[in-house]
Design an enzyme around this catalytic site. Structure first.
Site, PDB file in Angstrom:
ATOM      1  N   GLY A  22      22.612  20.316  20.019  1.00  0.00           N
ATOM      2  CA  GLY A  22      22.740  21.741  20.336  1.00  0.00           C
ATOM      3  C   GLY A  22      22.559  22.608  19.117  1.00  0.00           C
ATOM      4  N   ALA A  23      21.574  22.257  18.276  1.00  0.00           N
ATOM      5  CA  ALA A  23      21.450  22.881  16.960  1.00  0.00           C
ATOM      6  C   ALA A  23      20.695  24.201  16.960  1.00  0.00           C
ATOM      7  CB  ALA A  23      20.752  21.900  16.005  1.00  0.00           C
ATOM      8  N   ASN A  24      20.174  24.611  18.100  1.00  0.00           N
ATOM      9  CA  ASN A  24      19.331  25.813  18.090  1.00  0.00           C
ATOM     10  C   ASN A  24      20.106  27.111  18.302  1.00  0.00           C
ATOM     11  OD1 ASN A  24      19.433  24.581  20.855  1.00  0.00           O
ATOM     12  ND2 ASN A  24      18.518  26.544  21.406  1.00  0.00           N
ATOM     13  N   GLY A  26      24.262  29.225  18.197  1.00  0.00           N
ATOM     14  CA  GLY A  26      25.705  29.259  17.972  1.00  0.00           C
ATOM     15  C   GLY A  26      26.222  28.348  16.890  1.00  0.00           C
ATOM     16  N   TYR A 176      35.874  21.748  32.677  1.00  0.00           N
ATOM     17  CA  TYR A 176      35.607  21.983  31.262  1.00  0.00           C
ATOM     18  C   TYR A 176      36.727  21.389  30.408  1.00  0.00           C
ATOM     19  CZ  TYR A 176      34.639  24.372  26.859  1.00  0.00           C
ATOM     20  OH  TYR A 176      34.376  24.640  25.537  1.00  0.00           O
TER      21      TYR A 176
END
Length: 305
Positions: A22-24, A26, A176
Site C-alpha cells: 500500500g505504498a502509493n 497515505g 475492521y
C-alpha cells in the site's frame, strides 16, 4: 527511563531493502519517504501501477537519489501474493524490512477472490501469507524486521471464529476491528514463535498510526468525512506523523521483537512515536495459536518460523 529515540539520529541504511504494501498513498507513501531519507531501497508493493507510478514520481522529487521500484500485488487475491513473492525471490536475495501496511476500512460488504470478507482478507490474511512466503529471506537477513499495522480499533471487538467472514450479518466496524486485532495478534505470535526457535532474525513488531489523515476513511459517511477534514489537520496526525510509529518500529536500533508502537498523546490519537500497550485479547496465546492454525488453513500455507 528516558526515551532517547530520534529519527534524525538513525544512521544511513544503504544497501538495505524494504517492501511496503500500500505504498502509493497515505501511511505507506510516507513510510517510503522516511526510508528513502535513510538510503533504504524501497519496493512499492501496490495494486494499481498507474497510481503507484504517480506516487513514485512524487517520492523521487523529494529524494532524487532514492532507489524505488514498483512491484504489483493485489492483496485481495492470494494468487497475486504468491506471484509477487516469486518475482521478488528472482530479483533479490535479502529482505531487511517487510512493512505490512496496506488496508481497507469500513467498505460495503465485499469478498476477496478467494471468498474472504474483504477487510479480514486484505488487512490480515494476505499479509499472513506474504510474510510466510518471504520468511526465508527475512530469516537469513541479519537484523531484519517485520512490522505489521494494527489500529486503535483492535480493542473494539474479537476474533469471531464461528463467523470470520460475517456471513450471518455484516458489521463493517466489527469486521475492521477483527482484522486489526488479528494483525496485532499475528505480530505478537510470530515473535513468540521466533523466540521459541531461538532465531535472531527477523524481529516481529507492530505499530498503529493513531488517528491519521489518510484516504483510509474514504468509505465513511460524507458528513463524517466533512467533520474529519475540518478538524483533522488541527487535532490528528498528518500522514507523515502517522507513519512515524511504523518507522520507529522498523528502524529504532533499541527496538525489540514483540513491541508495539503508537502515538504518545491523549488516547494515542496523535503525538510522537512511543512504545504502547494493547488489550488483553490481543495477548491471548490460546486465541493467537488458534488464529494461526486457521490462517494456515485458509491461505493454504504452512508457516513454520
Amino acid at each position: 527511563m528516558a526515551d532517547n529515540y530520534s529519527f534524525k539520529n538513525i544512521s544511513l541504511q544503504k544497501g538495505k531493502i524494504a517492501i511496503v504494501t500500500g505504498a502509493n498513498v497515505g501511511l505507506g507513501k510516507e513510510t517510503c519517504s522516511f526510508f528513502l531519507e535513510k538510503k533504504i531501497k524501497v519496493i512499492m508493493a501496490c495494486r494499481n501501477p498507474e497510481k503507484a507510478e504517480k506516487a513514485k514520481e512524487e517520492l523521487q522529487k523529494r529524494h532524487s537519489d532514492g532507489e524505488i521500484e514498483i512491484m504489483e500485488i493485489d492483496l485481495a487475491d492470494l494468487d497475486s501474493v504468491s506471484s509477487f513473492t516469486r518475482s521478488f525471490h528472482l530479483k533479490y536475495d535479502r529482505l531487511d524490512f517487510l512493512i505490512n501496511n496496506a488496508g481497507v476500512m469500513f467498505p460495503p460488504y465485499q469478498t476477496t477472490v478467494q471468498g474472504f470478507e474483504l477487510q479480514f482478507g486484505v488487512n490480515y490474511l494476505a499479509h499472513f501469507k506474504l510474510t510466510s512466503l518471504l520468511y526465508d529471506l527475512l530469516s537469513k537477513t541479519e537484523g531484519s524486521r517485520v512490522v505489521t499495522l494494527s489500529s486503535l480499533a483492535h480493542a473494539w471487538g474479537d476474533i469471531y471464529f464461528d463467523d470470520l467472514n460475517f456471513l450471518r450479518g455484516y458489521d463493517k466496524r466489527k469486521a475492521y476491528s477483527q482484522s486489526k486485532l488479528a494483525c496485532l495478534m499475528f505480530a505478537y505470535e510470530l515473535q513468540r514463535r521466533i523466540d521459541k526457535k531461538g532465531n535472531l532474525s527477523p524481529s516481529s513488531l507492530a505499530a498503529h498510526p493513531g488517528i491519521s489523515s489518510t484516504n483510509l476513511g474514504r468509505h465513511l459517511p460524507g458528513f463524517v468525512q466533512s467533520v474529519f477534514n475540518t478538524i483533522g489537520p488541527v487535532v490528528f496526525n498528518s500522514s507523515r506523523q502517522g507513519a512515524e510509529p511504523i518507522v520507529r518500529a522498523a528502524l529504532d536500533p533499541n527496538g525489540k521483537g514483540g513491541e508495539y508502537y503508537g502515538p504518545s498523546g491523549l488516547k494515542e490519537y496523535s503525538g510522537k512515536p512511543v512504545k504502547v500497550d494493547s488489550n488483553d485479547i490481543s495477548k491471548d496465546k490460546f486465541k493467537a495459536n488458534r488464529l494461526w492454525d486457521v490462517s494456515e488453513q485458509l491461505t493454504n500455507t504452512s508457516f513454520k518460523p
